[in-house]
Design an enzyme around this catalytic site. Sequence first.
Site, short mmCIF file in Angstrom:
data_model
loop_
_atom_site.label_atom_id
_atom_site.label_comp_id
_atom_site.label_asym_id
_atom_site.label_seq_id
_atom_site.Cartn_x
_atom_site.Cartn_y
_atom_site.Cartn_z
N LYS A 52 -5.76 -5.84 3.68
CA LYS A 52 -6.24 -4.50 4.05
C LYS A 52 -7.67 -4.31 3.55
O LYS A 52 -8.53 -3.80 4.28
CB LYS A 52 -5.31 -3.43 3.46
CG LYS A 52 -4.02 -3.30 4.25
CD LYS A 52 -2.94 -2.54 3.50
CE LYS A 52 -1.63 -2.64 4.26
NZ LYS A 52 -0.47 -2.20 3.52
N GLN A 96 1.34 1.31 -1.41
CA GLN A 96 2.03 0.14 -0.88
C GLN A 96 3.52 0.19 -1.25
O GLN A 96 3.88 0.37 -2.41
CB GLN A 96 1.39 -1.15 -1.43
CG GLN A 96 1.95 -2.43 -0.85
CD GLN A 96 1.64 -2.60 0.65
OE1 GLN A 96 0.60 -2.18 1.13
NE2 GLN A 96 2.56 -3.21 1.38
N ASP A 119 -0.78 6.32 6.37
CA ASP A 119 0.48 5.70 6.80
C ASP A 119 1.30 6.64 7.69
O ASP A 119 2.25 6.21 8.35
CB ASP A 119 1.35 5.39 5.57
CG ASP A 119 1.23 3.97 5.09
OD1 ASP A 119 1.04 3.07 5.93
OD2 ASP A 119 1.34 3.75 3.87
N1 GUN Z 1 5.12 -2.02 3.19
C1 GUN Z 1 5.45 -2.66 4.32
N2 GUN Z 1 4.88 -2.04 5.39
C2 GUN Z 1 4.19 -0.99 4.91
C3 GUN Z 1 3.39 0.01 5.52
O1 GUN Z 1 3.21 0.08 6.74
N3 GUN Z 1 2.84 0.92 4.67
C4 GUN Z 1 3.03 0.87 3.32
N4 GUN Z 1 2.45 1.82 2.57
N5 GUN Z 1 3.76 -0.05 2.73
C5 GUN Z 1 4.33 -0.98 3.52
#
Ligand code: GUN
Length: 306
Positions: A52, A96, A119
């Site tokens: 990211k 996360q 998100d």
């Molecule tokens: N863990 C796995 N996929 C995601 C996601 O799309 N967002 C977040 N914050 N954590 C994740």
Amino acid sequence: MAILLDGKKVAADIQAGVKEAVAELARGGVVPKLTVVLVGDNPASAIYVRNKARSCEAVGMGSQVVQLPGTATQAELAARVDALNADDGVDGILVQLPLPGHLDPFDILCRLDPAKDVDGFHPRNVGLLQIGKAALRPCTPAGIMRMLDAYAIPLEGARAVVVGRSDIVGKPMAAMLLHRHCTVTLCHSRTRDLASVTREADLLVAAIGRAGLITAEMVKPGAVVVDVGMNTLTDEAAVMRFFASDAAKLKTFREKGSVLIGDVDYHGVLPVAGHLTPVPGGVGPLTIAMLMQSCVTAARARRGMA
Ligand code: GUN
């Protein structure tokens, strides 16, 4: 033989658009910034977080990783989120998931400033999605919608079956397809006679986290099949069942002792489906591209820009 849906290509197009939007914002003195909060040392999460940050760089956005030890308390994590909410230089916050077991993710997601919730997991954004008004939407299903549109897949009136009811993919995917006038069925691990439901699908989205669950006899000929799964196979018999004819996968298995597989039996379904996403290179790249897009959306919206 199915046409492959090339997520990498669609993601590159999305990223190119985001890069232009970031350059436009920069001309007005705005550099959108994403902050990722990572708690503990889950290796998969560490890889996602690194990717990211790299993607932010690639489109000219700022990024920051706030790393907390796996022993962090709920109060410590909450205090970090509060500080990021109050920091005017932060446009997007992503916590996360999964969090270590002693932490309550719901409490943390509720605490996020919904305007920075890239998100789309805050209950306000979840609710707005249900009524078709969310600006910040979960990135994986939003990316899938962009890919379906990029390939001009007809949605109005189509029968869509989503397998998997997670808050991150299955539920928001169902809402997005419904808003595009699909007739949506949401299946899960307790659905009776899953195959009889999936065989009705013009569009089948597999997001349940079970290696190769969707086999050829579960797919209607010509259907569009989207595989969100990212599973690891380490058992040789299972690898042979799915990849006996796939030299590249067998080589990877010999070298690494494991291979990546989606929720779809790729080689079995390929001759039956009309369109199919590969794993990797299908849905995965779209998620991160849409996260970048969401950061731009948040940066604009926070400044009252359209
Ligand atoms: N863990 C796995 N996929 C995601 C996601 O799309 N967002 C977040 N914050 N954590 C994740």
